[in-house]
Design an enzyme around this catalytic site. Structure first.
Site, PDB file in Angstrom:
ATOM      1  N   GLY A   9       0.863  -1.223   0.015  1.00  0.00           N
ATOM      2  CA  GLY A   9      -0.224   0.131  -0.056  1.00  0.00           C
ATOM      3  C   GLY A   9       0.767   1.123  -0.118  1.00  0.00           C
ATOM      4  O   GLY A   9       0.333   1.882   0.616  1.00  0.00           O
ATOM      5  N   ALA A  10       1.603   1.225  -0.758  1.00  0.00           N
ATOM      6  CA  ALA A  10       2.646   2.198  -0.856  1.00  0.00           C
ATOM      7  C   ALA A  10       2.130   3.882  -1.555  1.00  0.00           C
ATOM      8  O   ALA A  10       4.113   4.215  -1.822  1.00  0.00           O
ATOM      9  CB  ALA A  10       4.172   1.631  -0.745  1.00  0.00           C
ATOM     10  N   ARG A  12       0.057   5.705  -1.589  1.00  0.00           N
ATOM     11  CA  ARG A  12      -0.491   6.601  -0.482  1.00  0.00           C
ATOM     12  C   ARG A  12      -0.220   7.223   0.933  1.00  0.00           C
ATOM     13  O   ARG A  12       0.044   6.171   1.325  1.00  0.00           O
ATOM     14  CB  ARG A  12      -1.784   7.036  -0.988  1.00  0.00           C
ATOM     15  N   ASN A  87       1.867  -2.647   5.656  1.00  0.00           N
ATOM     16  CA  ASN A  87       0.949  -1.100   5.766  1.00  0.00           C
ATOM     17  C   ASN A  87      -0.447  -1.008   4.584  1.00  0.00           C
ATOM     18  O   ASN A  87      -1.512   0.023   5.611  1.00  0.00           O
ATOM     19  CB  ASN A  87       1.556  -0.127   4.835  1.00  0.00           C
ATOM     20  N   SER A 139      -3.564   0.433  14.131  1.00  0.00           N
ATOM     21  CA  SER A 139      -3.921   1.762  14.850  1.00  0.00           C
ATOM     22  C   SER A 139      -3.903   2.155  16.127  1.00  0.00           C
ATOM     23  O   SER A 139      -3.727   0.742  16.821  1.00  0.00           O
ATOM     24  CB  SER A 139      -4.790   1.945  14.361  1.00  0.00           C
ATOM     25  N   TYR A 152     -12.964  -2.222  12.555  1.00  0.00           N
ATOM     26  CA  TYR A 152     -11.265  -1.774  11.681  1.00  0.00           C
ATOM     27  C   TYR A 152     -10.990  -1.514  13.417  1.00  0.00           C
ATOM     28  O   TYR A 152      -9.511  -2.636  13.108  1.00  0.00           O
ATOM     29  CB  TYR A 152     -11.729   0.058  11.769  1.00  0.00           C
ATOM     30  N   ALA A 154     -11.100  -3.711  15.970  1.00  0.00           N
ATOM     31  CA  ALA A 154     -11.516  -5.107  15.946  1.00  0.00           C
ATOM     32  C   ALA A 154      -9.922  -5.975  14.826  1.00  0.00           C
ATOM     33  O   ALA A 154      -8.776  -6.117  14.994  1.00  0.00           O
ATOM     34  CB  ALA A 154     -11.980  -5.865  16.005  1.00  0.00           C
ATOM     35  N   LYS A 156      -7.522  -4.200  13.736  1.00  0.00           N
ATOM     36  CA  LYS A 156      -5.637  -3.469  14.195  1.00  0.00           C
ATOM     37  C   LYS A 156      -5.195  -4.455  15.555  1.00  0.00           C
ATOM     38  O   LYS A 156      -4.110  -4.584  15.709  1.00  0.00           O
ATOM     39  CB  LYS A 156      -6.654  -1.971  13.675  1.00  0.00           C
ATOM     40  N   ILE A 185      -3.732  10.301  11.523  1.00  0.00           N
ATOM     41  CA  ILE A 185      -2.272  11.105  10.798  1.00  0.00           C
ATOM     42  C   ILE A 185      -3.584  11.625   9.413  1.00  0.00           C
ATOM     43  O   ILE A 185      -4.405  11.395   8.799  1.00  0.00           O
ATOM     44  CB  ILE A 185      -1.743   9.718   9.925  1.00  0.00           C
TER      45      ILE A 185
HETATM   46  P1  NAP Z   1      -4.732   5.220   2.704  1.00  0.00           P
HETATM   47  O1  NAP Z   1      -4.146   6.863   2.698  1.00  0.00           O
HETATM   48  O2  NAP Z   1      -6.275   4.678   2.318  1.00  0.00           O
HETATM   49  O3  NAP Z   1      -3.549   4.937   1.375  1.00  0.00           O
HETATM   50  C1  NAP Z   1      -4.061   3.037   1.467  1.00  0.00           C
HETATM   51  C2  NAP Z   1      -2.876   2.574   0.925  1.00  0.00           C
HETATM   52  O4  NAP Z   1      -3.214   1.222   1.520  1.00  0.00           O
HETATM   53  C3  NAP Z   1      -3.022   2.566  -0.797  1.00  0.00           C
HETATM   54  O5  NAP Z   1      -1.623   2.992  -1.040  1.00  0.00           O
HETATM   55  C4  NAP Z   1      -3.910   1.532  -1.186  1.00  0.00           C
HETATM   56  O6  NAP Z   1      -3.088   1.196  -2.623  1.00  0.00           O
HETATM   57  C5  NAP Z   1      -3.035   0.550  -0.575  1.00  0.00           C
HETATM   58  N1  NAP Z   1      -3.894  -0.862  -0.034  1.00  0.00           N
HETATM   59  C6  NAP Z   1      -5.582  -1.304   0.251  1.00  0.00           C
HETATM   60  N2  NAP Z   1      -6.065  -1.720  -0.096  1.00  0.00           N
HETATM   61  C7  NAP Z   1      -5.172  -3.430  -0.317  1.00  0.00           C
HETATM   62  C8  NAP Z   1      -4.870  -3.934  -0.911  1.00  0.00           C
HETATM   63  N3  NAP Z   1      -6.152  -4.628  -0.968  1.00  0.00           N
HETATM   64  N4  NAP Z   1      -3.579  -4.640  -1.256  1.00  0.00           N
HETATM   65  C9  NAP Z   1      -2.698  -3.679  -1.506  1.00  0.00           C
HETATM   66  N5  NAP Z   1      -2.925  -2.556  -0.855  1.00  0.00           N
HETATM   67  C10 NAP Z   1      -3.768  -2.043  -0.539  1.00  0.00           C
HETATM   68  O7  NAP Z   1      -4.083   4.894   4.060  1.00  0.00           O
HETATM   69  P2  NAP Z   1      -3.510   5.152   5.567  1.00  0.00           P
HETATM   70  O8  NAP Z   1      -3.889   6.537   5.776  1.00  0.00           O
HETATM   71  O9  NAP Z   1      -2.324   5.415   4.574  1.00  0.00           O
HETATM   72  O10 NAP Z   1      -3.241   4.291   6.743  1.00  0.00           O
HETATM   73  C11 NAP Z   1      -1.540   3.295   6.383  1.00  0.00           C
HETATM   74  C12 NAP Z   1      -2.253   2.643   6.933  1.00  0.00           C
HETATM   75  O11 NAP Z   1      -1.540   2.650   7.994  1.00  0.00           O
HETATM   76  C13 NAP Z   1      -3.599   1.564   7.270  1.00  0.00           C
HETATM   77  O12 NAP Z   1      -3.012  -0.053   7.437  1.00  0.00           O
HETATM   78  C14 NAP Z   1      -4.136   2.420   8.172  1.00  0.00           C
HETATM   79  O13 NAP Z   1      -5.434   1.297   8.643  1.00  0.00           O
HETATM   80  C15 NAP Z   1      -3.299   3.109   9.425  1.00  0.00           C
HETATM   81  N6  NAP Z   1      -3.271   3.750   9.912  1.00  0.00           N
HETATM   82  C16 NAP Z   1      -3.606   5.070   9.399  1.00  0.00           C
HETATM   83  C17 NAP Z   1      -4.171   6.431  10.053  1.00  0.00           C
HETATM   84  C18 NAP Z   1      -4.383   7.706   9.636  1.00  0.00           C
HETATM   85  O14 NAP Z   1      -5.033   8.044  10.518  1.00  0.00           O
HETATM   86  N7  NAP Z   1      -4.586   7.579   8.162  1.00  0.00           N
HETATM   87  C19 NAP Z   1      -4.435   5.666  11.007  1.00  0.00           C
HETATM   88  C20 NAP Z   1      -3.749   4.630  11.981  1.00  0.00           C
HETATM   89  C21 NAP Z   1      -3.079   3.901  10.726  1.00  0.00           C
HETATM   90  P3  NAP Z   1      -3.813   2.222  -3.898  1.00  0.00           P
HETATM   91  O15 NAP Z   1      -4.117   3.283  -3.992  1.00  0.00           O
HETATM   92  O16 NAP Z   1      -3.796   1.305  -4.860  1.00  0.00           O
HETATM   93  O17 NAP Z   1      -5.117   1.418  -4.027  1.00  0.00           O
END
Ligand code: NAP
Length: 244
Positions: A9-10, A12, A87, A139, A152, A154, A156, A185
């Protein structure tokens, strides 16, 4: 020889920043994506033009065959994978009573089975090499639970349990497994938060701010480094003090 890091998931948000941070630190970087082909291509090109090594690989982490193909493709280009950053993740806000079977399964398929699939596919080589690092992105809600995000939270929490158990199992092979559990974030995942929501979150956070992708990427880079060789099975939560 350069080390190789696979970041799922790199394209975005947090994963994108992790990829850039690892590239600058000298890793061969593998950018996994599902939908954002163009973004993955642009990121790869940006890194390549700056003299860094990067490749993109499409795979749905919840799909075992696709993950298997991805790992083979990476190994053919860069050799063994030294660092896996699990990720990729999805979130959804819904009342518990409105979560469907499909919602539940998709969240667990991506957020938990994705970690299982990728980790299981990279581990045989890591065990053989007696060296490797796995960093799972959970998370803060996996630690405390979030209202209207029960599935979500559960999923995490499951990532945290998986991290601890796997760290015990593969520690004797000199493989460290750790977890980063970010607070709020600024990424697409939080795109539905309005300005007032953001201000409210800041008010509830001792450091008075929400986090940046850089805060998380630097934590992950540290855990991947030799400086963290004595750290395993740990959950580090960069969250501004919201959860202590
Ligand atoms: P995001 O901006 O929504 O980006 C998600 C990324 O995951 C995208 O690159 C997406 O790829 C990829 N992805 C989604 N489903 C996928 C799948 N089935 N296979 C491969 N790639 C997949 O999310 P983020 O906020 O950066 O979050 C990244 C991680 O941090 C997640 O695990 C999230 O739960 C965790 N997190 C985020 C926050 C926050 O506040 N943002 C807080 C705590 C934890 P595509 O673009 O190609 O679809």
């Amino acid at each position: 020889m350069k080390k190789t890091a696979l970041i799922t998931g790199a394209t975005r948000g947090i994963g994108n920043e992790i990829a850039k941070t690892f590239a600058i630190d000298g890793y061969n970087v593998v950018i996994n994506y599902l939908n954002s082909e163009e973004t993955a291509e642009n990121l790869c090109r940006q890194l390549y033009e700056k003299g860094y090594n990067a490749m993109k690989v499409k795979a749905d982490v919840s799909n075992r065959e696709e993950v298997e193909m991805m790992i083979k493709t990476v190994q053919n280009k860069f050799g063994d994978i030294d660092v896996l950053v699990n990720n990729a993740g999805i979130a959804q806000q819904k009342l518990f009573t409105e979560i469907s079977n499909l919602d539940w399964d998709r969240i667990f398929d991506v957020n938990v089975k994705g970690v299982f699939n990728c980790s299981q596919m990279v581990l045989p080589k890591m065990i053989q090499n007696k060296k490797g690092k796995i960093i799972n992105i959970s998370s803060m809600w996996g630690l405390t639970g979030a209202s209207c995000e029960v599935h979500y939270s559960a999923s995490k929490a499951a990532v945290i349990g998986l991290t601890k158990a796997l760290a015990k199992e593969v520690g004797p092979s000199n493989i460290q497994v750790n977890c980063v559990a970010p607070g709020v974030i600024n990424t697409d995942m939080n795109a539905d938060l309005n300005n007032q929501d953001i201000e409210d979150i800041k008010d509830q956070t001792p450091l008075g701010m929400i986090g940046s992708v850089k805060d998380i990427a630097e934590t992950v880079l540290f855990l991947a480094s030799d400086k963290a060789n004595f750290i395993t099975g740990q959950i580090i939560s960069p969250n501004g003090g919201m959860v202590i």
